[in-house]
Structure formats: C-alpha cells, structure tokens
Design a protein around this motif. Structure first.
Motif, PDB file in Angstrom:
ATOM      1  N   VAL A  34       0.835  -1.194   0.000  1.00 54.66           N
ATOM      2  CA  VAL A  34       0.000   0.000   0.000  1.00 54.66           C
ATOM      3  C   VAL A  34       0.879   1.257   0.000  1.00 54.66           C
ATOM      4  O   VAL A  34       0.679   2.176  -0.798  1.00 54.66           O
ATOM      5  N   GLU A  35       1.905   1.254   0.859  1.00 54.70           N
ATOM      6  CA  GLU A  35       2.826   2.400   0.924  1.00 54.70           C
ATOM      7  C   GLU A  35       3.493   2.629  -0.432  1.00 54.70           C
ATOM      8  O   GLU A  35       3.669   3.752  -0.881  1.00 54.70           O
ATOM      9  N   GLN A  36       3.877   1.519  -1.066  1.00 57.01           N
ATOM     10  CA  GLN A  36       4.522   1.606  -2.380  1.00 57.01           C
ATOM     11  C   GLN A  36       3.604   2.312  -3.378  1.00 57.01           C
ATOM     12  O   GLN A  36       4.018   3.193  -4.117  1.00 57.01           O
ATOM     13  N   LEU A  37       2.318   1.937  -3.344  1.00 51.95           N
ATOM     14  CA  LEU A  37       1.364   2.517  -4.286  1.00 51.95           C
ATOM     15  C   LEU A  37       1.065   3.980  -3.957  1.00 51.95           C
ATOM     16  O   LEU A  37       0.846   4.789  -4.861  1.00 51.95           O
ATOM     17  N   VAL A  38       1.083   4.296  -2.662  1.00 51.80           N
ATOM     18  CA  VAL A  38       0.855   5.689  -2.264  1.00 51.80           C
ATOM     19  C   VAL A  38       1.931   6.573  -2.893  1.00 51.80           C
ATOM     20  O   VAL A  38       1.643   7.650  -3.437  1.00 51.80           O
ATOM     21  N   ILE A  39       3.186   6.098  -2.873  1.00 49.91           N
ATOM     22  CA  ILE A  39       4.280   6.880  -3.474  1.00 49.91           C
ATOM     23  C   ILE A  39       4.034   7.072  -4.975  1.00 49.91           C
ATOM     24  O   ILE A  39       4.199   8.162  -5.516  1.00 49.91           O
ATOM     25  N   TRP A  40       3.567   6.000  -5.625  1.00 51.05           N
ATOM     26  CA  TRP A  40       3.263   6.114  -7.056  1.00 51.05           C
ATOM     27  C   TRP A  40       2.134   7.117  -7.311  1.00 51.05           C
ATOM     28  O   TRP A  40       2.164   7.863  -8.273  1.00 51.05           O
ATOM     29  N   SER A  41       1.125   7.098  -6.426  1.00 50.19           N
ATOM     30  CA  SER A  41      -0.005   8.007  -6.636  1.00 50.19           C
ATOM     31  C   SER A  41       0.452   9.457  -6.479  1.00 50.19           C
ATOM     32  O   SER A  41      -0.020  10.353  -7.179  1.00 50.19           O
ATOM     33  N   GLU A  42       1.423   9.674  -5.564  1.00 51.17           N
ATOM     34  CA  GLU A  42       1.958  11.027  -5.400  1.00 51.17           C
ATOM     35  C   GLU A  42       2.740  11.448  -6.638  1.00 51.17           C
ATOM     36  O   GLU A  42       2.647  12.577  -7.109  1.00 51.17           O
ATOM     37  N   ARG A  43       3.515  10.504  -7.169  1.00 50.76           N
ATOM     38  CA  ARG A  43       4.309  10.809  -8.365  1.00 50.76           C
ATOM     39  C   ARG A  43       3.428  11.223  -9.540  1.00 50.76           C
ATOM     40  O   ARG A  43       3.769  12.110 -10.307  1.00 50.76           O
ATOM     41  N   SER A  44       2.305  10.509  -9.698  1.00 48.14           N
ATOM     42  CA  SER A  44       1.464  10.803 -10.856  1.00 48.14           C
ATOM     43  C   SER A  44       0.355  11.784 -10.494  1.00 48.14           C
ATOM     44  O   SER A  44      -0.376  12.236 -11.375  1.00 48.14           O
ATOM     45  N   GLY A  45       0.241  12.116  -9.214  1.00 55.42           N
ATOM     46  CA  GLY A  45      -0.745  13.084  -8.785  1.00 55.42           C
ATOM     47  C   GLY A  45      -2.189  12.638  -8.974  1.00 55.42           C
ATOM     48  O   GLY A  45      -3.036  13.396  -9.438  1.00 55.42           O
ATOM     49  N   VAL A  46      -2.489  11.397  -8.617  1.00 58.31           N
ATOM     50  CA  VAL A  46      -3.883  10.936  -8.682  1.00 58.31           C
ATOM     51  C   VAL A  46      -4.340  10.505  -7.291  1.00 58.31           C
ATOM     52  O   VAL A  46      -3.527  10.202  -6.416  1.00 58.31           O
ATOM     53  N   ASP A  47      -5.677  10.486  -7.107  1.00 64.24           N
ATOM     54  CA  ASP A  47      -6.233  10.078  -5.817  1.00 64.24           C
ATOM     55  C   ASP A  47      -6.046   8.588  -5.594  1.00 64.24           C
ATOM     56  O   ASP A  47      -6.026   7.802  -6.544  1.00 64.24           O
ATOM     57  N   ILE A  48      -5.928   8.226  -4.319  1.00 62.70           N
ATOM     58  CA  ILE A  48      -5.796   6.804  -4.002  1.00 62.70           C
ATOM     59  C   ILE A  48      -6.743   6.437  -2.865  1.00 62.70           C
ATOM     60  O   ILE A  48      -6.926   7.210  -1.923  1.00 62.70           O
ATOM     61  N   ILE A  49      -7.377   5.278  -2.993  1.00 67.06           N
ATOM     62  CA  ILE A  49      -8.228   4.748  -1.928  1.00 67.06           C
ATOM     63  C   ILE A  49      -7.464   3.594  -1.306  1.00 67.06           C
ATOM     64  O   ILE A  49      -7.014   2.683  -2.006  1.00 67.06           O
ATOM     65  N   ARG A  50      -7.301   3.646   0.000  1.00 63.02           N
ATOM     66  CA  ARG A  50      -6.455   2.647   0.660  1.00 63.02           C
ATOM     67  C   ARG A  50      -7.024   2.268   2.009  1.00 63.02           C
ATOM     68  O   ARG A  50      -7.875   2.953   2.565  1.00 63.02           O
ATOM     69  N   ALA A  51      -6.536   1.150   2.538  1.00 64.88           N
ATOM     70  CA  ALA A  51      -6.891   0.749   3.889  1.00 64.88           C
ATOM     71  C   ALA A  51      -5.666   0.106   4.513  1.00 64.88           C
ATOM     72  O   ALA A  51      -4.600   0.057   3.905  1.00 64.88           O
ATOM     73  N   GLN A  52      -5.829  -0.411   5.694  1.00 68.33           N
ATOM     74  CA  GLN A  52      -4.699  -1.019   6.393  1.00 68.33           C
ATOM     75  C   GLN A  52      -4.362  -2.384   5.790  1.00 68.33           C
ATOM     76  O   GLN A  52      -5.204  -3.047   5.198  1.00 68.33           O
ATOM     77  N   THR A  53      -3.091  -2.779   5.959  1.00 68.64           N
ATOM     78  CA  THR A  53      -2.681  -4.124   5.589  1.00 68.64           C
ATOM     79  C   THR A  53      -3.564  -5.126   6.330  1.00 68.64           C
ATOM     80  O   THR A  53      -3.860  -4.945   7.505  1.00 68.64           O
ATOM     81  N   GLY A  54      -4.012  -6.144   5.623  1.00 70.95           N
ATOM     82  CA  GLY A  54      -4.845  -7.159   6.257  1.00 70.95           C
ATOM     83  C   GLY A  54      -6.329  -6.910   6.059  1.00 70.95           C
ATOM     84  O   GLY A  54      -7.147  -7.775   6.323  1.00 70.95           O
ATOM     85  N   ALA A  55      -6.700  -5.724   5.583  1.00 68.69           N
ATOM     86  CA  ALA A  55      -8.118  -5.445   5.344  1.00 68.69           C
ATOM     87  C   ALA A  55      -8.628  -6.284   4.176  1.00 68.69           C
ATOM     88  O   ALA A  55      -7.840  -6.789   3.379  1.00 68.69           O
ATOM     89  N   ASP A  56      -9.956  -6.432   4.092  1.00 66.68           N
ATOM     90  CA  ASP A  56     -10.529  -7.244   3.020  1.00 66.68           C
ATOM     91  C   ASP A  56     -10.444  -6.484   1.702  1.00 66.68           C
ATOM     92  O   ASP A  56     -11.020  -5.411   1.558  1.00 66.68           O
TER      93      ASP A  56
END
Lengths: 304, 442
Positions: free
Chosen positions: A146-168
C-alpha cells in the motif's frame, strides 16, 4: 509516434542485438533452404515464442516462400515480420470510455510480475491523456504494498483509496468504485495482490473483488488486465488461461521488456488465446510504459 | 511442481514401454518428443540440444537395442542424465558459524528476494541463530518499509540507513552485527537487470566491502529462455555460490532450473514453494529428476510427514488402532497433522501416479473445513463413540456446523468405512481402499 518507436527500438536493441540482430546477419545474402529454416527455428525458440507457434511460423514461411517465390534472406525477414505482426494484431481493440460511470481496471497477475509499478505508470499515462484517474490499493497482503502505491499516486498526482494491511480487498474495492462513481472518475485502477494462478482460494478472492465492483458499475465497465513478467517462459500461457477463467482477461500488459528477455511468449498467447497485448513496460520510471503496437514491435524486433 | 513435464514423459514412454523392441528410429522419435517437452518446459535451447545429443549417444548404442526392456532402459538413461544436469547431490547453504555469517541475495525485479530474506531469517531463528535483515534496496518505493514490516512479523531486527548508498549500508550492517552479536546477516539487495551496468557494479562493491559467505541468485522458476543470460551475467560478475528457485508452487514446468544449473554450474540450493515463511525446502536433484520422470517424490513426502507427526502421538494412535478404537478425536488429530504438511494438492502431487490422475482436479480444502466443523459440533461423547449418533443428534450437529444432515451422514459413512479399512490393515488383510475413504473427497 516516432519517438515512441525509437524508445521501443532502443529498448529492444539489446533483444535485437542478441537474437533478432542475428536473424538479419543470418539471412542477409543467403538463399532460403532447410539449414536456414533450422537456424531460424532455433532463433525463434530462443526468444520464448514456444514450440507450437515456432513450428507454425516456420511452416508458414516455407509455404509463403514457395508461393511468392521468395528466396532471398532479406525478403524472408519481411515475411516473418509481417506474420508476427499479424498474429499479434488479432483481437486488438481501442480504449473507449463510454461515459456510463467509471471504467474499472482490475490489475491482476502472479507475484512479482510488476502490478504495482504498472498501476503507477498507467495512472500517469491516462492522466496525461486528460482522463480523471483514481487508484485503489487492494494488495493488503504483501507488506508495504500500500505504501509503495501511495508513493506512485503522489508521483502521478492521482487520488488513491487505501486501507490497512490485512483489510478485506473486496471491501476496499467496493469503497473505491463507489468513490470513483461519485467523484466522476473516468478510470479506476485496482491494484491486487500477486497470486499464483494455481491457488484456488486466492483466485476466488479475485472473483469476489470483481463481483462486488459489479454492484456499483455495469459489468461491461469492468475490465481485467493481466500483468505478465516479460522474462516468463511458456508458463505465461497457463497464467492467461487460469486468470481468464477466474475473472476474465481483456488485455495483457507485458513488463520488464527493457532487459534481454524477448517476451516472445506473447506470440504463443496470441496464437492460442484471443487476448491482445495492450501495454508494455520498459523500466521503472513513471513514463516507461507504452501502448503496444504489433507493427512497431515486429519492426523494432527485425529492423537493424 | 514439474507436473506437466512429468505428464509429457509419461505419454512418451508409454509408447516406448509398449514396444517390444526398439529400432533406432523409435528412439529418435522418442527423443524428439523429449526435446519438445523440455523446450516447452522452458529449458534453454542449447541445453536441450546437448542433453538430447548425450542421451542419444547412450541410447542408440547396442546395449539398449538388445536389452529386454528397452523402454525402461531409455527412461533410466534420461533420468540419470537429468540428475547429472541438475547436480548429483543436495548442497546446503554455508553454515552459520561466524560472527556474523553473511548471505547476500540478488536477482531481477520481482524474483522473490525479500520473501526469501524473511524465510532465511526464520530458518536461522529455528536453529537458535540470531539473524539481521538488511534493507539494501534503496530504489523501489517502500522497499525498506516492506522489509521492516516483514521483520516485525517474524520478530527479527531490520537494519536500514537513510540517505546512504547500498554498499555503505551493507558494510555498516555487518559492523553493527559484529558489535551486537548477530549470527547471520541477510543482505536484501534491490532487484536489477543483469544488463544494468551501474547497478551490477554496485553488487560488485557490496561483495568487495562485505565479503559474503553466500552469494545467492534468486530466480523465478517461471523464467523462460532468458534464464541462461541472467544467470550467466550474475555469475560472471559475482561468482555466485548458489541459486534459489522461487515460486515453484505454481504450475511452471521449471525448465529454468536445468538451464541455470547447466550454464553456471552453480548448485541450486533451495526451492521456495509458497508465501508462508516456512515454505522453503532444500533442492534435491535426484528427487526432482524422479519427479520429472513421473516416479513421484515419495522421499519428500515421508520427510514432511516425519517433520510434523508427533512420534508419541503416532504410537498412541497405533496402539488404539490395534484395539480397533479409532474415534473422531483421532480422525481430527490426523486431519490437523495432514494440514501441517502443506497444501493438499502439492502433497498429492508427490505420490507416484497421483499427479497425473489428478490433473486439472482442484482439491477443495473447504471440504476439510466442513469436516472439521462437523467434528467440532459433536459432543466429546459422540466423538468417542460415534455409534450413538442418531437422527436427532445428526440434526443438531448439522445445525451447529452449518451443514445439512446429508453432509453429516456422508462423513459418518466415510468414517465407518475408514475404521473398517484400518481394522483390515491392522490385521494385514488390506485389499485396496474403499472409495471415498479420504475426508477431502466429501
């Protein structure tokens, strides 16, 4: 367009130098005969095109060269090029956004194929085309995915929907599609956890993600894309089959083609299954992704 | 593992077995099929070529033509040659006997280095060694974080340094390990392409600075023809001490194993067969070759069983079996032990002949869950003496476990069939197992 071909050419230069460059040298100034065809067969096999597809291509070449009275090596390359481009050109379709709610791309693949990186690059690609893009981080299994993808979303400047590790993951996907719909997003990219296609329970989880998204947007808006590591051999065929059975497979994204691997298995896949290659990944940078073009690919492979 | 290749050879050699006598042409035809199978299994073209040549030399000789069962003779030759290719014996990792011993992991992006780091750390802990994980991937987003989370999961220290280059990080990590009495340092380097000169040079530097005891190439078992290139490049640059094959729990035929071994001569030391930290096994060339030829991998199966079955429990069970007192409690214990051995389909794949019979069949482990639920819904008395379970009890058990009465009936039927079978076995009157005697066929 030209720079695009150039980039692909550059990336495939290593490929060409090591294998297809050999074809050129191999064929130039020679007449077609059994020895030459044997050498060609070897070359194709060594680029992961697979036994069956290679045999068919060689057989085709034999017939063509007789019918069209081709005997010069250089003309043979042209025939080969066209044949491969034709095989890869089957089943191609345009990217269309029907405007009826967000289009949802389920990004699937085995472990380590490059899904997260691809999602990051795709987000940037479509954003730069003027689309409103959103990302959903549904790989809640791998540590820090999730953290990895958050960095990518910042790089490309798009919104991200995320939750904690282990969530469904299905629950996050549902939230993401709902959010995408209400925010008027054109394209929602759902990053899923890597899973080997032989694990029935994990494939069932993927089906569930697809099912819940269908509750929010029409089924035709949901497309499943399979990310395949370009260094993969014939197992890629099996991957496509199983993922197709589980959640469908509308298109392929072939990654890591910036190395020496040729990704020739896509020819075998195109031969056997009706799935087009849509994108290719050529590195770890934000812009290292290209819309796949069979003619470019074949040209870049064979042109010295 | 290697399942499809096994099937291929099964088909090929069925033809050969049928033939009373082999002509040279028969052999060439068969070897053509072998070649095809190996190529489809992603074994490198050159390696296949050499392999076929050497088998042909041995097979076409008079010895085979005149032997009574030429088919078997060829099977043996192919088998022996495959073992030769894969390496003749299992080779362990360098012992953890220094303070500290250093393992360095390298490979392409996504080959499974970080997952392997965790597994190696856990294995070391089980041997009462103190491992240190080193986050040497400073390139991929969140790679350090991934290792930190993993370290937490398996309760292992993770060393990382912000703003430093990987060679420096690795060197500092080794010093830190010396000072703090760690036994094993595991360097988790960034994934890189073998043609990326700058990043490959970085690995050189790490090697020179730290002097690892093991330099392991982690290779995806799904890799195609390119396995040869990448293995060669990494080996030429770093002088690898071993190879670890990852993701072998998929259905990849795994020809890369043969290719890598053939071009580098490096032993394959471990295979990774799942995502759990414990899913790591030693690589046994002989077993793998047997498996390729459809002879099954009984040795691994037995070893797995030995590792999880409590000897005392087993003795008690044997004693009860002799007294014909097999109960649902025993049944439940057995199921738990079976589960500890790993995924059912991978276990069954190791039994000779079963791999083929089960082709395409998905073992539904949910069947096992259902059986567990039913047993758990029984009273202790019912478990000890299942004969008392009448209609009313069945309805209660069904409701309690969320199943239908029919499911309960099925289980009871299977249980009694199994008990009868066990009775027969213990009297040495075994006459084949009744159908449906495994709980997971439910």
């Amino acid at each position: 367009m030209f720079s695009k071909i150039k980039k692909l050419r550059e990336s495939l230069t290593k490929t060409r130098d090591s294998v297809f460059g050999k074809i050129t040298r191999l064929f130039s100034g020679r007449k077609i005969n059994d020895d030459l065809l044997d050498e060609l067969e070897e070359t194709l096999l060594r680029s992961d095109i697979g036994v069956a597809a290679t045999e068919r291509i060689i057989e085709n070449l034999r017939e063509h060269s007789v019918r069209e009275k081709v005997s010069e090596g250089d003309d043979v390359i042209r025939l080969l090029q066209k044949d491969i481009a034709d095989i890869l050109g089957k089943n191609r379709h345009e990217f269309t956004f029907n405007g009826n709610g967000p289009q949802v791309w389920l990004i699937t693949g085995v472990n380590g194929s490059g899904k997260t990186t691809t999602v990051g690059k795709l987000a940037n690609h479509f954003k730069s085309e003027g689309r409103k893009v959103m990302i959903a981080a549904c790989d809640t299994f791998r540590a820090a995915a999730v953290e990895q993808l958050v960095i990518w979303s910042e790089r490309s400047g798009v919104d991200i929907i995320r939750a904690q590790t282990g969530a469904d993951p299905a629950a996050i996907a549902f939230d993401a599609v709902t959010a995408a719909k209400s925010r008027g997003v054109d394209l929602l990219l759902i990053d899923t956890a890597g899973r080997l296609h032989t694990k029935a329970n994990l494939m069932a989880e993927l089906e569930k993600i697809r099912r819940v998204t269908e509750k929010v947007v029409p089924a035709e808006n949901i497309l499943a894309k399979l990310v395949i590591d370009g260094t993969t051999g014939q197992n890629a065929v099996s991957q496509v089959k199983v993922f197709m059975d589980a959640v469908g497979c509308d298109g392929l994204i072939i990654t890591k083609l910036d190395g020496t691997a040729k990704g020739g298995v896509i020819v075998a896949i195109a031969e056997e299954l009706s799935v087009p290659v849509e994108f290719i990944g050529l590195g770890e940078g934000l812009e290292d992704i290209q819309v796949f073009d069979p003619a470019d690919y074949a040209e870049a492979l064979f042109n010295a | 593992m290697f399942g499809e290749l096994v099937d291929k050879f099964d088909d090929i050699f069925k033809k050969l077995r049928g033939a009373g006598k082999l002509s040279e042409k028969n052999i060439r035809d068969a070897l053509r099929e072998v070649r095809r199978a190996l190529l489809e299994a992603d074994v490198n073209y050159k390696v296949v070529k050499n392999f076929i040549k050497s088998v042909e030399q041995d097979a076409v000789g008079e010895k085979v033509l005149k032997s009574i069962e030429p088919g078997q003779q060829i099977v043996k030759i192919v088998h022996d040659k495959l073992i030769e290719l894969l390496g003749t014996k299992a080779e362990p990792l360098a012992p953890i006997d220094k303070s500290p011993t250093v393992y360095m992991l390298c490979g392409l992006q996504g080959s499974g280095k970080t997952t392997l780091s965790g597994k190696l750390a856990l294995q070391a802990k089980r041997k009462n060694k103190k491992p240190l994980l080193v986050a040497a991937d400073t390139y991929r987003p969140a790679a350090v974080k991934q290792l930190q989370v993993l370290g937490k999961q398996i309760d292992t220290d993770v060393f990382s340094l912000d703003g430093k280059k990987p060679p420096e990080i690795c060197l500092q990590a080794k010093k830190y390990a010396e000072k703090n009495f760690f036994d094993l340092v595991i360097l988790d380097t960034a994934g890189r392409l073998h043609i990326d000169d700058a990043l490959m040079a970085e690995l050189d530097e790490i090697k020179a600075k730290v002097g690892p005891d093991e330099i392991l190439l982690v290779a995806d078992s799904m890799t195609g023809q390119d396995a040869v290139n990448l293995a060669e490049q990494f080996h030429n640059r770093l002088a690898l001490t071993g190879v670890v094959l990852s993701k072998l729990d998929g259905d990849a035929r795994g020809g890369a194993a043969i290719s890598i071994r053939a071009v580098t001569g490096c032993p394959i030391k471990l295979v990774s067969i799942g995502e759990k930290p414990s899913d790591l096994e030693a690589f046994h060339p002989d077993r793998m070759a047997s498996r390729i030829l459809g002879m099954g991998d009984v040795v691994t199966l037995v070893e797995k069983a030995q590792a999880v079955v409590d000897e005392k429990q087993a003795e008690e069970l044997a004693e009860r079996l002799r007294k014909n007192a097999f109960t649902f409690d025993d049944f439940y214990d057995q199921m738990q032990q079976l589960k500890k051995m790993g995924p059912l389909d991978s276990l069954l794949g190791m039994i000779p002949g079963v791999g083929k019979a089960l082709k395409g069949v998905q073992i539904d482990e949910r069947g096992l869950v259902r059986v567990e639920a039913i047993i758990q819904s029984m009273t202790p008395e019912e478990r000890q003496n299942p004969l008392i379970i009448d209609g009313s009890r069945k309805r209660r058990i069904a409701a309690g476990s969320g199943n239908s009465v029919q499911h309960v009936n099925n289980l009871l039927k299977q249980f009694f069939a199994m008990r009868k079978m066990i009775k027969n076995v213990s009297k040495f009157k075994f006459k084949g197992m009744p159908k449906g005697s495994f709980p997971f066929q439910m």
